[in-house]
Design an enzyme around this catalytic site. Structure first.
Site, mmCIF file in Angstrom:
data_model
loop_
_atom_site.group_PDB
_atom_site.id
_atom_site.type_symbol
_atom_site.label_atom_id
_atom_site.label_comp_id
_atom_site.label_asym_id
_atom_site.label_seq_id
_atom_site.Cartn_x
_atom_site.Cartn_y
_atom_site.Cartn_z
ATOM 1 N N ASP A 20 -12.504 4.034 4.675
ATOM 2 C CA ASP A 20 -11.484 3.067 5.072
ATOM 3 C C ASP A 20 -11.912 2.333 6.342
ATOM 4 O O ASP A 20 -12.506 2.929 7.246
ATOM 5 C CB ASP A 20 -10.165 3.776 5.381
ATOM 6 C CG ASP A 20 -9.461 4.285 4.138
ATOM 7 O OD1 ASP A 20 -9.962 4.039 3.026
ATOM 8 O OD2 ASP A 20 -8.420 4.939 4.288
ATOM 9 N N ASP A 80 -5.476 5.144 -5.648
ATOM 10 C CA ASP A 80 -6.210 5.975 -4.701
ATOM 11 C C ASP A 80 -6.544 7.329 -5.339
ATOM 12 O O ASP A 80 -6.187 7.589 -6.490
ATOM 13 C CB ASP A 80 -5.367 6.141 -3.431
ATOM 14 C CG ASP A 80 -6.206 6.195 -2.168
ATOM 15 O OD1 ASP A 80 -7.379 6.585 -2.243
ATOM 16 O OD2 ASP A 80 -5.678 5.843 -1.089
ATOM 17 N N ASP A 106 0.853 -1.184 0.000
ATOM 18 C CA ASP A 106 0.000 0.000 0.000
ATOM 19 C C ASP A 106 0.899 1.247 0.000
ATOM 20 O O ASP A 106 2.012 1.220 -0.520
ATOM 21 C CB ASP A 106 -0.986 -0.039 1.173
ATOM 22 C CG ASP A 106 -2.280 0.710 0.861
ATOM 23 O OD1 ASP A 106 -2.314 1.929 1.087
ATOM 24 O OD2 ASP A 106 -3.252 0.078 0.396
ATOM 25 N N ASP A 107 0.419 2.323 0.553
ATOM 26 C CA ASP A 107 1.100 3.620 0.460
ATOM 27 C C ASP A 107 2.460 3.596 1.161
ATOM 28 O O ASP A 107 2.771 2.708 1.944
ATOM 29 C CB ASP A 107 0.189 4.686 1.084
ATOM 30 C CG ASP A 107 0.504 6.094 0.608
ATOM 31 O OD1 ASP A 107 1.509 6.283 -0.106
ATOM 32 O OD2 ASP A 107 -0.279 7.011 0.953
ATOM 33 N N LYS A 155 -3.647 -0.735 -7.016
ATOM 34 C CA LYS A 155 -4.670 0.021 -6.309
ATOM 35 C C LYS A 155 -4.392 1.491 -6.544
ATOM 36 O O LYS A 155 -3.327 1.991 -6.164
ATOM 37 C CB LYS A 155 -4.657 -0.291 -4.814
ATOM 38 C CG LYS A 155 -5.583 0.605 -3.990
ATOM 39 C CD LYS A 155 -5.427 0.343 -2.502
ATOM 40 C CE LYS A 155 -6.200 1.341 -1.662
ATOM 41 N NZ LYS A 155 -6.006 1.107 -0.198
ATOM 42 N N SER A 208 -10.239 3.577 -6.414
ATOM 43 C CA SER A 208 -10.888 4.202 -5.260
ATOM 44 C C SER A 208 -11.836 5.326 -5.690
ATOM 45 O O SER A 208 -12.333 6.066 -4.836
ATOM 46 C CB SER A 208 -9.825 4.755 -4.299
ATOM 47 O OG SER A 208 -9.046 3.713 -3.762
#
Length: 485
Positions: free
Chosen positions: A275, A214, A135-136, A212, A246
């Site tokens: 989230d 965002d 993820d981030d 993914k 997203s």
């Protein structure tokens, strides 16, 4: 390992090493009846009992469309035909980049290497948990001189390509995170419109299998241009990359701002709403939003395009045992992606047992890909959810929002709109026992613990005489019912 539904065998079929594990349905025709070993219901399980007086509000459904009958338009990539399964870093490990103070838990290649080892060695991969998703906070704070995204050199010294190679060698797939904006949500370089094609090519060159994307630090107009543009850019790379958007979460999740018909043509899965946090209140808020808006959300899901209520937090700190079982059951009935976010190195046996429940995973990965619905909401704070499955099977979840004590709930399949004169073999998904043959008209009771569930897998032993065909839709007002296919 397989399950037989009245002569129809469901089996796990593996393809080449590193390839997708998929549920294959054996080509055995359903018989009029079948016999299996019977188990007795134990304490706290299900039993047949006289119906008690109760106040029931059965919620009517809209038109039911079987996504299997429609061609998949999602990216034209043929991916995510069942909800993706795997592990994601965010909820458990967030944006912890202090590898000096916390080397074991910081966002680094070591964390992902160790999680890949756990998926490969602890039985997860064979069940379908195949994605390791970064993820981030993985990248350096600036792009390189060529404008390319680069990983943080201290935390990912070997680079993303080497990490992908390691993951692939373990028979797994690698996911990565981007953001359609100036910055990611964590403040790292985002993917502005002029970088979309370049970043897609970078991810493909690294061997990434899922993206993914965002939406922090971007406008509605930029999102309307950028999300479809990334879909085209990923397609143009020639590499199969599952695309998670997203976009709807940044537009309120509902029409008119969100066009789910268009979204299904662009993305393989999408985050609709807030989230998830490590708390039962967070899980309930997501469940409430998804099922309050099920008339909009449920028809949008299907093979190749899924609603994503966010990660599984089972195995962390915020859920009790009963609540953990409830999240797994409710995510399964929603046909949700099963993306765990927990420490697989230290996960408890009870959490692992929930997440590795084979029958639960079979239901989640059902090839029809129909998202379930809430069909009953009681004044007693009991709710019932139904998901139609292939081979005329169904999944039922009896969920208690009570906080006082176990509750005995009594109903019948007839009250839940199952076909008249049908007979079902019922299996408790968590306990595993076959708890008996059940006629549609029979009354039964289940005992549900506070904030807990009882989940059933129902397989038809005998169905009323009628043509066997795909039921593409039901007339409005008839309610959401099991599909006969």
């Amino acid at each position: 390992m397989g399950w037989h539904c009245c002569g129809v065998q469901h089996r796990r079929g593996a393809v080449a090493a590193g390839g997708r594990e998929a549920w294959a349905v054996g080509q055995v025709m359903r018989t009029a009846s079948c016999e299996r070993g019977r188990g007795r219901a134990g304490p706290g399980e299900s039993l047949w009992a006289p119906a008690a007086a109760m106040e029931t509000m059965v919620l009517s459904g809209l038109v039911l469309v079987l996504a299997l009958a429609l061609p998949s338009l999602a990216l034209e990539n043929g991916l995510a035909r069942t909800p993706p399964m795997g592990w994601m870093s965010w909820e458990r490990f967030r944006c912890n980049v202090d590898c000096q103070a916390d080397p074991r838990n910081c966002i680094s290649e070591q964390l992902f290497l160790e999680m890949a080892d756990r998926l490969a060695e602890d039985g997860w991969r064979e069940l379908g948990y195949e994605y390791i998703n970064i993820d981030d906070c993985w990248s350096a704070k600036q792009r390189d001189a060529a404008g390319q995204l680069v990983p943080d050199p201290k935390r990912f010294p070997s680079g993303i390509k080497a990490l992908a190679d390691y993951v692939h060698a373990r028979g797994l797939k690698l996911g990565i995170y981007g953001d359609l904006g100036v910055f990611t949500c964590g403040g790292y370089p985002g993917t502005m419109l002029e970088h979309v094609k370049q970043d897609a090519q970078t991810f493909a060159a690294w061997g990434v299998d899922m993206l993914k994307l965002d939406g922090c630090y971007s406008s509605a107009e930029e999102q309307a241009k950028g999300y479809p543009e990334m879909a085209r850019a990923l397609n143009a790379t020639g590499r199969p990359i599952v695309y998670s958007c997203s976009w709807p979460a940044y537009q309120g999740g509902l029409p008119p701002k969100v066009n789910y018909t268009l979204l299904a043509e662009i993305c393989n899965l999408w985050r609709n709403w807030d989230d998830i946090q490590d708390s039962w209140d967070s899980v309930l808020s997501i469940v409430d939003w998804f099922f309050t808006n099920q008339d909009v959300l449920q028809p949008a899901a299907g093979p190749g395009h899924w609603n994503d209520p966010d990660m599984l937090i089972i195995g962390n700190f915020g859920l009790s045992y009963e609540q953990s079982r409830s999240q797994m059951a409710l995510w399964t009935v929603m046909a949700a992606p099963l993306l765990m976010s927990t420490d697989l190195r230290t996960i408890s046996p009870s959490a692992k047992e929930i997440l590795q429940n084979r029958l639960m995973i079979q239901i989640n990965q059902d090839p029809l890909g129909i998202q379930g619905r809430r069909i009953v909401k009681e004044k007693s704070h009991i709710e019932v959810f139904l998901r139609p499955l292939s081979q005329a099977a169904s999944a039922l979840v009896f969920f208690s929002r009570r906080t006082d004590m176990p509750f005995r709930y009594t109903t019948s399949l007839a009250k839940l709109h199952f076909p008249e004169d049908a007979v079902y073999e019922v299996q408790d998904v968590y306990v595993g026992k076959i708890i008996g043959a059940l006629k549609t008209a029979d009354n039964f009771s289940v005992v549900i613990n506070p904030s807990g569930v009882v989940m059933w897998y129902l397989c038809p032993m005998a169905l009323p005489v009628q043509p066997w065909h795909v039921v593409r839709q039901q007339a409005p007002g008839e309610g959401f019912r099991p599909a006969l296919v």
